[in-house]
Write a protein that holds these residues in place. Structure first.
Motif, PDB file in Angstrom:
ATOM      1  N   GLN A 134       0.828  -1.207   0.000  1.00 52.41           N
ATOM      2  CA  GLN A 134       0.000   0.000   0.000  1.00 52.41           C
ATOM      3  C   GLN A 134       0.866   1.263   0.000  1.00 52.41           C
ATOM      4  OE1 GLN A 134      -3.446  -0.135  -0.239  1.00 52.41           O
ATOM      5  NE2 GLN A 134      -3.180   2.047  -0.695  1.00 52.41           N
ATOM      6  N   GLN A 135       1.977   1.242   0.752  1.00 53.63           N
ATOM      7  CA  GLN A 135       2.875   2.400   0.763  1.00 53.63           C
ATOM      8  C   GLN A 135       3.434   2.687  -0.626  1.00 53.63           C
ATOM      9  OE1 GLN A 135       5.262   0.821   4.287  1.00 53.63           O
ATOM     10  NE2 GLN A 135       5.642   3.016   4.476  1.00 53.63           N
ATOM     11  N   VAL A 136       3.858   1.638  -1.301  1.00 58.53           N
ATOM     12  CA  VAL A 136       4.438   1.807  -2.635  1.00 58.53           C
ATOM     13  C   VAL A 136       3.362   2.262  -3.617  1.00 58.53           C
ATOM     14  CG1 VAL A 136       5.738   0.687  -4.483  1.00 58.53           C
ATOM     15  CG2 VAL A 136       6.144   0.028  -2.101  1.00 58.53           C
ATOM     16  N   LEU A 137       2.166   1.673  -3.503  1.00 59.51           N
ATOM     17  CA  LEU A 137       1.062   2.067  -4.377  1.00 59.51           C
ATOM     18  C   LEU A 137       0.710   3.541  -4.179  1.00 59.51           C
ATOM     19  CD1 LEU A 137      -1.156   1.149  -6.399  1.00 59.51           C
ATOM     20  CD2 LEU A 137      -2.602   0.702  -4.399  1.00 59.51           C
ATOM     21  N   ASP A 138       0.602   3.956  -2.923  1.00 55.15           N
ATOM     22  CA  ASP A 138       0.249   5.350  -2.631  1.00 55.15           C
ATOM     23  C   ASP A 138       1.307   6.314  -3.177  1.00 55.15           C
ATOM     24  OD1 ASP A 138      -2.028   4.489  -1.367  1.00 55.15           O
ATOM     25  OD2 ASP A 138      -1.234   4.699   0.667  1.00 55.15           O
ATOM     26  N   ALA A 139       2.579   5.981  -2.958  1.00 54.09           N
ATOM     27  CA  ALA A 139       3.663   6.849  -3.431  1.00 54.09           C
ATOM     28  C   ALA A 139       3.666   6.937  -4.954  1.00 54.09           C
ATOM     29  CB  ALA A 139       5.003   6.335  -2.927  1.00 54.09           C
ATOM     30  N   SER A 140       3.434   5.810  -5.619  1.00 52.51           N
ATOM     31  CA  SER A 140       3.442   5.781  -7.083  1.00 52.51           C
ATOM     32  C   SER A 140       2.285   6.590  -7.645  1.00 52.51           C
ATOM     33  CB  SER A 140       3.354   4.338  -7.579  1.00 52.51           C
ATOM     34  OG  SER A 140       4.375   3.540  -7.026  1.00 52.51           O
ATOM     35  N   CYS A 141       1.103   6.393  -7.085  1.00 48.46           N
ATOM     36  CA  CYS A 141      -0.076   7.104  -7.584  1.00 48.46           C
ATOM     37  C   CYS A 141       0.049   8.606  -7.349  1.00 48.46           C
ATOM     38  CB  CYS A 141      -1.335   6.548  -6.918  1.00 48.46           C
ATOM     39  SG  CYS A 141      -1.702   4.847  -7.412  1.00 48.46           S
ATOM     40  N   LYS A 142       0.596   8.988  -6.211  1.00 45.69           N
ATOM     41  CA  LYS A 142       0.767  10.421  -5.929  1.00 45.69           C
ATOM     42  C   LYS A 142       1.713  11.063  -6.942  1.00 45.69           C
ATOM     43  CE  LYS A 142       1.886  13.774  -2.325  1.00 45.69           C
ATOM     44  NZ  LYS A 142       2.583  14.663  -3.262  1.00 45.69           N
TER      45      LYS A 142
END
Length: 411
Positions: free
Chosen positions: A392-400
């Motif tokens: 989830q951390q990686v997904l959030d950072a990528s999407c941002k």
């Protein structure tokens, strides 16, 4: 040669050679009146094994161009030379490619290196290495009278000789780009035994960039279309799940990359995930590809023929998600946002530079465990530091990063 073999040779042969050559260099300096006081005419940079470090050193190299009368030179292992060529800062005749396929090949390469340095009139060497003693040996063998590099002074750690005319304190609290700039700061000051340089750290922003090459981009798009049906408005996302075979402890779990790929594809039907890597990573990438089982997830191993292709793929894509490895630094030569996963090493020293990057790091008490003080030889076999970084951390950072780039518009 394998990393373990190189470490053994470095320890058994490197120590006595550093002592002998360092003592000889000091005697020559005393008999000839010390190092040259005038500005350097031609600088040789030494960085053999770290492909990413050549990119981090770009600001220091550009500064050397401004300081010296003649274009600088560089010595690097032959297998890593393509990373240096990406910068476009060196003429081909000013790059010496040292073979490292065997001890014999390296020995004869060193002999040729001495003649090569003499032909080019090398009077100054800047040693960018932290770990390997062979770079110290090459610094002396070059015949340069002015020698700049990192020195441990009274600290416990790797012995690399006492031959430097301008020793520089390696600062673990400064990014490596600032440490490299400190080597050039020292070069502008008189030779000294004192820890230096005694001045404020200089900013070292990445200013090198690579142009768009339409012919290479056309080839890459053809390769992609052969492997999947691209949406008309496809948004390409690069995932580099392998940090290489030399330091596998830097790899985030493959199951995490598979789950991350699925989440990215679910988020937007225009997203296409490109699994990029070298042939050594084929097994890992094929496992991820099969686990995701989606036509918009592409196994792109070996489709990038060289590092030029990698950069053009970055130009075409929305974001790069990668372990701590060379591609994280190569990509800084393009506008692509980068998400880099750190654990055994720290982004404080090695984080990719730029305003559109996210360096994820759990910051455990045991991390980083790969350092200049243990020859990047950690006893850890279970990288909890990377396991603590969630999908989830990686997904959030990528999407941002993708959303921010979309709002900002074309670079």
């Amino acid at each position: 040669m394998q990393l373990s073999t190189m470490r053994r040779i470095d320890a058994l042969v490197g120590r006595p050679l550093c002592f002998l050559l360092g003592s000889w260099a000091r005697c020559v300096d005393r008999l000839s009146g010390g190092s040259h006081p005038e500005p350097p005419r031609r600088v040789l940079f030494v960085e053999l094994s770290e492909m990413g470090s050549t990119i981090i050193a770009a600001p220091a190299i550009q500064r050397a161009h401004a300081l010296c009368e003649q274009p600088p030179c560089f010595v690097i292992f032959k297998r890593n030379a393509d990373s240096l060529r990406l910068l476009g800062l060196f003429k081909e005749e000013n790059i010496f490619c040292l073979p490292d396929t065997s001890l014999m090949a390296m020995f004869f390469g060193v002999l040729r290196f001495r003649s090569w340095c003499h032909q080019r009139g090398i009077d100054t060497v800047v040693d960018l290495e932290l770990y390997a003693r062979i770079s110290s040996i090459l610094t002396v063998i070059s015949g340069a009278r002015t020698r700049v590099g990192f020195h441990n002074y009274r600290a416990e750690g790797l012995y690399r000789g006492n031959h430097l005319t301008h020793p520089v304190n390696y600062n673990v609290y400064q990014h490596m780009s600032a440490n490299f700039m400190a080597l050039l700061d020292a070069l502008e000051k008189p030779a000294s035994e004192e820890p230096g340089p005694r001045c404020a750290p200089r900013p070292a922003e990445q200013v090198v960039s690579t142009p768009i090459k339409l012919d290479l981009q056309k080839h890459l798009m053809e390769q992609l279309k052969q492997r999947c049906e691209l949406p008309a408005d496809a948004q390409l996302i690069i995932i580099n799940p392998e940090a290489g075979t030399l330091l596998p402890i830097r790899n985030w779990a493959r199951k995490n990359f598979a789950l991350l790929s699925q989440r990215l594809l679910e988020r937007d039907e225009r997203n296409v995930v490109i699994l990029m890597g070298v042939p050594d990573g084929q097994a890992t990438i094929e496992w991820i590809h099969q686990e995701v089982d989606d036509p918009r997830c592409v196994n792109f191993v070996s489709c990038t023929r060289n590092l030029d292709d990698v950069l053009q793929l970055c130009h075409l894509s929305r974001v790069l998600i990668t372990n701590d490895s060379g591609p994280a630094h190569f990509a800084t030569l393009t506008p692509i946002p980068i998400v880099t996963l750190f654990g055994p090493e720290t982004p404080t020293l090695y984080g990719p530079r730029g305003p559109h990057n996210a360096n994820l790091f759990a910051g455990l008490a045991c991390s980083p465990c790969l350092t200049a003080f243990n020859h990047r030889n950690s006893g850890c076999t279970d990288n909890i530091c990377l396991q603590r970084i969630s999908v989830q951390q990686v997904l959030d950072a990528s999407c941002k990063l993708m959303d921010d780039a979309a709002q900002a518009g074309p670079a």
